[in-house]
Design a protein around this motif. Structure first.
Motif, PDB file in Angstrom:
ATOM      1  N   GLU A  58       0.855  -1.187   0.000  1.00 30.97           N
ATOM      2  CA  GLU A  58       0.000   0.000   0.000  1.00 30.97           C
ATOM      3  C   GLU A  58       0.889   1.235   0.000  1.00 30.97           C
ATOM      4  O   GLU A  58       1.840   1.315   0.785  1.00 30.97           O
ATOM      5  CB  GLU A  58      -0.869   0.027   1.268  1.00 30.97           C
ATOM      6  CG  GLU A  58      -1.853  -1.108   1.375  1.00 30.97           C
ATOM      7  CD  GLU A  58      -3.106  -0.895   0.550  1.00 30.97           C
ATOM      8  OE1 GLU A  58      -3.619   0.229   0.502  1.00 30.97           O
ATOM      9  OE2 GLU A  58      -3.552  -1.882  -0.075  1.00 30.97           O
ATOM     10  N   SER A  71      -2.841   0.824  -4.192  1.00 35.38           N
ATOM     11  CA  SER A  71      -2.434  -0.510  -3.756  1.00 35.38           C
ATOM     12  C   SER A  71      -1.896  -1.342  -4.904  1.00 35.38           C
ATOM     13  O   SER A  71      -2.485  -1.411  -5.981  1.00 35.38           O
ATOM     14  CB  SER A  71      -3.553  -1.225  -3.014  1.00 35.38           C
ATOM     15  OG  SER A  71      -4.688  -1.308  -3.809  1.00 35.38           O
ATOM     16  N   ARG A  78      -3.966  -0.223  -8.441  1.00 37.73           N
ATOM     17  CA  ARG A  78      -5.158   0.636  -8.570  1.00 37.73           C
ATOM     18  C   ARG A  78      -5.105   1.785  -7.562  1.00 37.73           C
ATOM     19  O   ARG A  78      -4.341   1.736  -6.586  1.00 37.73           O
ATOM     20  CB  ARG A  78      -6.434  -0.171  -8.330  1.00 37.73           C
ATOM     21  CG  ARG A  78      -6.563  -0.638  -6.897  1.00 37.73           C
ATOM     22  CD  ARG A  78      -7.967  -1.089  -6.575  1.00 37.73           C
ATOM     23  NE  ARG A  78      -8.007  -1.650  -5.225  1.00 37.73           N
ATOM     24  CZ  ARG A  78      -9.113  -1.960  -4.577  1.00 37.73           C
ATOM     25  NH1 ARG A  78     -10.274  -1.786  -5.157  1.00 37.73           N
ATOM     26  NH2 ARG A  78      -9.071  -2.456  -3.356  1.00 37.73           N
ATOM     27  N   LYS A  80      -6.873   3.051  -4.644  1.00 37.84           N
ATOM     28  CA  LYS A  80      -7.816   2.463  -3.698  1.00 37.84           C
ATOM     29  C   LYS A  80      -8.712   3.549  -3.114  1.00 37.84           C
ATOM     30  O   LYS A  80      -9.899   3.335  -2.876  1.00 37.84           O
ATOM     31  CB  LYS A  80      -7.030   1.780  -2.580  1.00 37.84           C
ATOM     32  CG  LYS A  80      -7.868   0.852  -1.742  1.00 37.84           C
ATOM     33  CD  LYS A  80      -6.992   0.185  -0.713  1.00 37.84           C
ATOM     34  CE  LYS A  80      -7.774  -0.832   0.103  1.00 37.84           C
ATOM     35  NZ  LYS A  80      -6.909  -1.419   1.132  1.00 37.84           N
ATOM     36  N   GLN A  81      -8.108   4.710  -2.929  1.00 31.39           N
ATOM     37  CA  GLN A  81      -8.837   5.806  -2.306  1.00 31.39           C
ATOM     38  C   GLN A  81      -8.196   7.111  -2.758  1.00 31.39           C
ATOM     39  O   GLN A  81      -6.977   7.173  -2.881  1.00 31.39           O
ATOM     40  CB  GLN A  81      -8.653   5.702  -0.795  1.00 31.39           C
ATOM     41  CG  GLN A  81      -9.908   5.903  -0.005  1.00 31.39           C
ATOM     42  CD  GLN A  81      -9.632   5.690   1.472  1.00 31.39           C
ATOM     43  OE1 GLN A  81      -8.736   6.322   2.035  1.00 31.39           O
ATOM     44  NE2 GLN A  81     -10.385   4.798   2.095  1.00 31.39           N
ATOM     45  N   TRP A  94      -8.359  -1.846 -11.585  1.00 34.13           N
ATOM     46  CA  TRP A  94      -7.014  -2.410 -11.651  1.00 34.13           C
ATOM     47  C   TRP A  94      -6.364  -2.177 -13.020  1.00 34.13           C
ATOM     48  O   TRP A  94      -7.019  -2.287 -14.043  1.00 34.13           O
ATOM     49  CB  TRP A  94      -7.055  -3.907 -11.386  1.00 34.13           C
ATOM     50  CG  TRP A  94      -7.461  -4.258  -9.986  1.00 34.13           C
ATOM     51  CD1 TRP A  94      -8.688  -4.709  -9.601  1.00 34.13           C
ATOM     52  CD2 TRP A  94      -6.656  -4.190  -8.816  1.00 34.13           C
ATOM     53  NE1 TRP A  94      -8.692  -4.924  -8.246  1.00 34.13           N
ATOM     54  CE2 TRP A  94      -7.472  -4.622  -7.736  1.00 34.13           C
ATOM     55  CE3 TRP A  94      -5.332  -3.813  -8.563  1.00 34.13           C
ATOM     56  CZ2 TRP A  94      -6.997  -4.673  -6.433  1.00 34.13           C
ATOM     57  CZ3 TRP A  94      -4.859  -3.871  -7.268  1.00 34.13           C
ATOM     58  CH2 TRP A  94      -5.690  -4.299  -6.220  1.00 34.13           C
TER      59      TRP A  94
END
Lengths: 125, 169
Positions: A58, A71, A78, A80-81, A94
Protein backbone atom coordinates in the motif's frame (compact mmCIF):
# COMPACT_ATOMS: atom_id res chain seq x y z
CA UNK A 1 -30.01 3.65 -47.96
CA UNK A 2 -29.71 4.58 -51.62
CA UNK A 3 -30.02 8.19 -50.65
CA UNK A 4 -27.17 7.75 -48.21
CA UNK A 5 -24.97 6.13 -50.82
CA UNK A 6 -25.47 8.94 -53.26
CA UNK A 7 -24.43 11.41 -50.55
CA UNK A 8 -21.08 9.82 -49.78
CA UNK A 9 -18.68 10.83 -52.53
CA UNK A 10 -15.42 9.22 -53.56
CA UNK A 11 -13.40 11.76 -51.53
CA UNK A 12 -15.48 10.99 -48.44
CA UNK A 13 -14.75 7.31 -48.80
CA UNK A 14 -11.06 8.11 -49.21
CA UNK A 15 -11.06 10.20 -46.02
CA UNK A 16 -13.02 7.59 -44.04
CA UNK A 17 -10.74 4.73 -45.12
CA UNK A 18 -7.58 6.75 -44.43
CA UNK A 19 -8.87 7.73 -40.97
CA UNK A 20 -9.85 4.15 -40.19
CA UNK A 21 -6.35 2.97 -41.11
CA UNK A 22 -4.86 5.73 -38.95
CA UNK A 23 -7.05 4.67 -36.00
CA UNK A 24 -6.04 1.01 -36.35
CA UNK A 25 -2.40 2.10 -36.55
CA UNK A 26 -2.79 4.15 -33.37
CA UNK A 27 -4.27 1.18 -31.51
CA UNK A 28 -1.46 -1.07 -32.72
CA UNK A 29 1.33 1.30 -31.71
CA UNK A 30 -0.01 2.76 -28.49
CA UNK A 31 -1.72 -0.26 -26.94
CA UNK A 32 0.07 -3.36 -25.94
CA UNK A 33 -1.00 -6.58 -24.28
CA UNK A 34 2.30 -7.09 -22.56
CA UNK A 35 1.91 -7.51 -18.78
CA UNK A 36 3.61 -4.71 -16.91
CA UNK A 37 6.38 -5.30 -14.42
CA UNK A 38 6.87 -1.87 -12.97
CA UNK A 39 4.85 1.09 -11.83
CA UNK A 40 5.84 4.73 -12.22
CA UNK A 41 4.13 7.23 -9.92
CA UNK A 42 4.12 10.94 -10.63
CA UNK A 43 2.90 13.77 -8.46
CA UNK A 44 2.55 17.07 -10.37
CA UNK A 45 5.67 17.21 -12.53
CA UNK A 46 7.80 15.08 -10.25
CA UNK A 47 8.47 11.38 -10.39
CA UNK A 48 7.74 9.96 -6.95
CA UNK A 49 9.27 6.62 -7.75
CA UNK A 50 9.29 3.38 -9.63
CA UNK A 51 7.88 0.32 -7.88
CA UNK A 52 8.01 -3.36 -8.64
CA UNK A 53 4.55 -4.73 -9.42
CA UNK A 54 5.25 -8.25 -8.15
CA UNK A 55 4.52 -7.45 -4.54
CA UNK A 56 1.64 -6.56 -2.26
CA UNK A 57 1.99 -3.08 -0.96
CA UNK A 58 0.00 0.00 0.00
CA UNK A 59 1.35 3.42 -0.92
CA UNK A 60 0.24 6.78 0.40
CA UNK A 61 0.98 9.68 -1.90
CA UNK A 62 0.43 13.30 -0.95
CA UNK A 63 -1.23 15.69 -3.38
CA UNK A 64 -2.83 19.15 -3.10
CA UNK A 65 -6.11 17.63 -1.84
CA UNK A 66 -4.62 15.17 0.57
CA UNK A 67 -3.50 11.58 0.57
CA UNK A 68 -4.24 9.12 -2.22
CA UNK A 69 -4.02 5.42 -1.40
CA UNK A 70 -2.55 3.23 -4.08
CA UNK A 71 -2.43 -0.51 -3.76
CA UNK A 72 -0.12 -2.84 -5.59
CA UNK A 73 -1.17 -6.47 -5.63
CA UNK A 74 0.94 -9.07 -7.45
CA UNK A 75 1.18 -7.62 -10.94
CA UNK A 76 -1.65 -5.10 -10.78
CA UNK A 77 -2.24 -1.71 -9.27
CA UNK A 78 -5.16 0.64 -8.57
CA UNK A 79 -6.20 3.82 -6.84
CA UNK A 80 -7.82 2.46 -3.70
CA UNK A 81 -8.84 5.81 -2.31
CA UNK A 82 -8.46 9.39 -3.39
CA UNK A 83 -9.74 12.68 -1.99
CA UNK A 84 -11.12 13.87 -5.35
CA UNK A 85 -14.74 14.68 -6.22
CA UNK A 86 -15.46 12.50 -9.21
CA UNK A 87 -13.47 9.41 -8.19
CA UNK A 88 -12.66 8.69 -11.83
CA UNK A 89 -9.27 7.33 -10.81
CA UNK A 90 -10.75 4.89 -8.28
CA UNK A 91 -13.45 3.72 -10.69
CA UNK A 92 -10.87 2.96 -13.30
CA UNK A 93 -9.97 -0.11 -11.25
CA UNK A 94 -7.01 -2.41 -11.65
CA UNK A 95 -4.28 -1.81 -14.21
CA UNK A 96 -1.90 -4.56 -15.30
CA UNK A 97 -0.63 -3.96 -18.85
CA UNK A 98 2.31 -1.99 -20.19
CA UNK A 99 1.28 1.54 -21.16
CA UNK A 100 -1.85 1.69 -18.99
CA UNK A 101 -2.33 4.87 -17.05
CA UNK A 102 -4.59 6.01 -14.24
CA UNK A 103 -4.71 9.67 -13.44
CA UNK A 104 -6.18 11.59 -10.54
CA UNK A 105 -6.27 15.10 -12.02
CA UNK A 106 -7.53 16.95 -8.94
CA UNK A 107 -4.84 15.44 -6.75
CA UNK A 108 -2.24 15.57 -9.54
CA UNK A 109 -1.18 11.96 -9.20
CA UNK A 110 -0.66 9.55 -12.04
CA UNK A 111 0.17 5.87 -12.23
CA UNK A 112 1.87 4.59 -15.34
CA UNK A 113 2.68 0.96 -16.00
CA UNK A 114 5.94 0.14 -17.68
CA UNK A 115 7.63 -3.08 -18.73
CA UNK A 116 11.19 -4.30 -18.52
CA UNK A 117 12.00 -2.43 -21.68
CA UNK A 118 10.81 1.06 -22.50
CA UNK A 119 7.05 1.31 -22.97
CA UNK A 120 5.73 1.78 -26.56
CA UNK A 121 8.80 -0.02 -27.81
CA UNK A 122 8.21 -1.47 -31.26
CA UNK A 123 9.70 -4.72 -29.93
CA UNK A 124 6.50 -5.15 -27.94
CA UNK A 125 4.93 -6.09 -31.24
CA UNK B 1 -39.08 64.93 -21.08
CA UNK B 2 -37.34 63.41 -23.96
CA UNK B 3 -36.86 59.76 -24.28
CA UNK B 4 -33.63 58.55 -25.67
CA UNK B 5 -33.68 55.30 -27.43
CA UNK B 6 -30.84 53.27 -28.75
CA UNK B 7 -31.88 51.29 -31.69
CA UNK B 8 -29.92 48.39 -33.02
CA UNK B 9 -30.86 47.23 -36.43
CA UNK B 10 -30.06 43.55 -36.66
CA UNK B 11 -29.46 42.33 -40.16
CA UNK B 12 -30.98 39.21 -41.58
CA UNK B 13 -27.69 37.42 -41.04
CA UNK B 14 -27.71 38.39 -37.35
CA UNK B 15 -31.08 36.70 -36.98
CA UNK B 16 -29.81 33.56 -38.67
CA UNK B 17 -26.69 33.49 -36.50
CA UNK B 18 -28.76 33.96 -33.35
CA UNK B 19 -31.28 31.25 -34.19
CA UNK B 20 -28.72 28.69 -35.22
CA UNK B 21 -26.48 29.48 -32.26
CA UNK B 22 -29.44 29.02 -29.92
CA UNK B 23 -30.02 25.60 -31.42
CA UNK B 24 -26.31 24.72 -31.12
CA UNK B 25 -26.27 25.85 -27.47
CA UNK B 26 -29.33 23.72 -26.72
CA UNK B 27 -27.64 20.66 -28.24
CA UNK B 28 -24.37 21.37 -26.44
CA UNK B 29 -26.04 21.76 -23.03
CA UNK B 30 -28.25 18.71 -23.61
CA UNK B 31 -25.19 16.64 -24.41
CA UNK B 32 -23.35 17.86 -21.31
CA UNK B 33 -26.12 16.38 -19.14
CA UNK B 34 -25.56 12.84 -20.36
CA UNK B 35 -22.79 10.94 -18.62
CA UNK B 36 -19.94 9.76 -20.80
CA UNK B 37 -18.16 6.40 -20.39
CA UNK B 38 -14.84 8.21 -20.60
CA UNK B 39 -14.38 11.88 -19.76
CA UNK B 40 -13.85 13.71 -23.03
CA UNK B 41 -15.61 11.27 -25.34
CA UNK B 42 -18.73 13.00 -26.62
CA UNK B 43 -20.73 12.86 -29.84
CA UNK B 44 -20.41 16.63 -30.37
CA UNK B 45 -23.84 16.96 -31.98
CA UNK B 46 -23.60 20.76 -31.83
CA UNK B 47 -21.01 20.51 -34.58
CA UNK B 48 -23.78 19.42 -36.96
CA UNK B 49 -25.02 23.00 -36.71
CA UNK B 50 -21.54 24.42 -37.39
CA UNK B 51 -21.26 22.28 -40.52
CA UNK B 52 -24.77 23.12 -41.65
CA UNK B 53 -24.05 26.84 -41.28
CA UNK B 54 -20.72 26.47 -43.06
CA UNK B 55 -22.39 25.02 -46.14
CA UNK B 56 -25.46 27.28 -46.13
CA UNK B 57 -24.03 30.62 -44.97
CA UNK B 58 -20.26 30.38 -45.38
CA UNK B 59 -17.25 30.17 -43.12
CA UNK B 60 -17.62 33.52 -41.33
CA UNK B 61 -21.09 32.70 -40.02
CA UNK B 62 -20.00 29.19 -39.05
CA UNK B 63 -17.12 30.61 -36.99
CA UNK B 64 -19.54 32.99 -35.23
CA UNK B 65 -22.00 30.20 -34.44
CA UNK B 66 -19.30 27.85 -33.21
CA UNK B 67 -17.52 30.33 -30.95
CA UNK B 68 -20.70 31.91 -29.60
CA UNK B 69 -21.90 28.41 -28.77
CA UNK B 70 -18.70 27.61 -26.85
CA UNK B 71 -18.85 30.83 -24.82
CA UNK B 72 -22.60 30.83 -24.17
CA UNK B 73 -22.77 27.13 -23.24
CA UNK B 74 -19.91 27.51 -20.79
CA UNK B 75 -21.75 30.40 -19.12
CA UNK B 76 -24.92 28.32 -18.91
CA UNK B 77 -23.11 25.26 -17.58
CA UNK B 78 -21.01 27.34 -15.20
CA UNK B 79 -17.62 26.26 -16.45
CA UNK B 80 -16.50 29.49 -18.12
CA UNK B 81 -12.67 29.73 -18.05
CA UNK B 82 -12.42 26.30 -16.41
CA UNK B 83 -10.42 23.48 -18.02
CA UNK B 84 -13.66 22.16 -19.60
CA UNK B 85 -14.17 25.51 -21.31
CA UNK B 86 -10.56 25.73 -22.49
CA UNK B 87 -10.83 22.19 -23.93
CA UNK B 88 -14.06 23.10 -25.65
CA UNK B 89 -12.56 26.31 -27.07
CA UNK B 90 -9.31 24.72 -28.24
CA UNK B 91 -11.28 21.97 -29.98
CA UNK B 92 -13.59 24.49 -31.63
CA UNK B 93 -10.68 26.70 -32.78
CA UNK B 94 -8.69 23.87 -34.32
CA UNK B 95 -11.72 22.37 -36.01
CA UNK B 96 -12.64 25.81 -37.41
CA UNK B 97 -9.10 26.18 -38.75
CA UNK B 98 -9.43 22.77 -40.39
CA UNK B 99 -12.84 23.63 -41.84
CA UNK B 100 -11.42 26.86 -43.22
CA UNK B 101 -8.88 24.84 -45.17
CA UNK B 102 -11.26 21.97 -45.96
CA UNK B 103 -13.91 24.23 -47.51
CA UNK B 104 -11.59 24.58 -50.50
CA UNK B 105 -11.69 20.83 -51.17
CA UNK B 106 -13.42 20.17 -54.48
CA UNK B 107 -17.14 19.83 -53.77
CA UNK B 108 -17.48 17.24 -56.49
CA UNK B 109 -15.51 14.68 -54.51
CA UNK B 110 -15.81 15.80 -50.91
CA UNK B 111 -19.19 16.27 -49.23
CA UNK B 112 -19.99 17.54 -45.76
CA UNK B 113 -19.20 14.04 -44.47
CA UNK B 114 -15.51 14.61 -45.20
CA UNK B 115 -15.63 18.00 -43.52
CA UNK B 116 -17.30 16.46 -40.47
CA UNK B 117 -14.71 13.68 -40.09
CA UNK B 118 -11.80 16.10 -40.57
CA UNK B 119 -13.29 18.59 -38.12
CA UNK B 120 -13.89 15.85 -35.55
CA UNK B 121 -10.25 14.76 -35.73
CA UNK B 122 -9.08 18.37 -35.47
CA UNK B 123 -11.38 18.91 -32.49
CA UNK B 124 -9.92 15.89 -30.71
CA UNK B 125 -6.37 16.90 -31.62
CA UNK B 126 -6.90 20.40 -30.25
CA UNK B 127 -8.19 18.97 -26.98
CA UNK B 128 -5.42 16.42 -26.68
CA UNK B 129 -2.80 19.13 -27.19
CA UNK B 130 -4.26 21.12 -24.28
CA UNK B 131 -4.48 18.01 -22.11
CA UNK B 132 -0.88 17.08 -22.91
CA UNK B 133 0.57 20.59 -22.47
CA UNK B 134 -1.48 21.83 -19.56
CA UNK B 135 -3.52 19.23 -17.70
CA UNK B 136 -1.51 16.01 -17.83
CA UNK B 137 2.01 17.00 -18.89
CA UNK B 138 3.54 13.61 -19.55
CA UNK B 139 3.45 10.79 -22.07
CA UNK B 140 0.77 8.79 -20.22
CA UNK B 141 -1.93 10.51 -22.27
CA UNK B 142 -0.82 8.59 -25.35
CA UNK B 143 -2.66 5.54 -24.02
CA UNK B 144 -5.96 7.35 -24.52
CA UNK B 145 -5.22 8.66 -28.03
CA UNK B 146 -6.55 5.60 -29.92
CA UNK B 147 -9.89 5.77 -28.06
CA UNK B 148 -10.30 9.45 -28.77
CA UNK B 149 -9.34 8.94 -32.42
CA UNK B 150 -11.86 6.11 -32.79
CA UNK B 151 -14.57 8.24 -31.19
CA UNK B 152 -13.69 11.13 -33.53
CA UNK B 153 -14.03 8.87 -36.55
CA UNK B 154 -17.35 7.35 -35.49
CA UNK B 155 -19.02 10.54 -34.28
CA UNK B 156 -17.55 12.61 -37.13
CA UNK B 157 -19.05 10.15 -39.58
CA UNK B 158 -22.46 10.03 -37.89
CA UNK B 159 -22.66 13.82 -37.53
CA UNK B 160 -21.59 14.23 -41.15
CA UNK B 161 -24.30 11.87 -42.37
CA UNK B 162 -26.94 13.65 -40.26
CA UNK B 163 -25.76 17.01 -41.61
CA UNK B 164 -25.83 15.72 -45.20
CA UNK B 165 -29.42 14.58 -44.62
CA UNK B 166 -30.40 17.97 -43.20
CA UNK B 167 -28.77 19.80 -46.11
CA UNK B 168 -30.53 17.67 -48.69
CA UNK B 169 -33.94 18.70 -47.34
Amino acid sequence: MNKLKSQALIGDIFIIVTSAIAVVFLFKTLWSNVPASQLLIRQADQIIGTYDLEQTRELHIHGPLGESHISIEQGKVRFKQSPCNHQYCVHQGWLNRVGQVAICLPNQISLQLIGEKKPYDSLNY
Amino acid sequence: MTRSTISINPTKTDHHVAKLTALAIALHVLEAVFPSPLPGVKPGVANIITLFVLIRYGFGTAAWVSLLRVFASSLLLGNFLSPTFVLSLSGALLSLATLWLAQYLPKRYFSVISLSVLAAFAHTLGQLCIVRIWLIPHAGVSYLIPIFALAALIFGLINGIICARLLSK
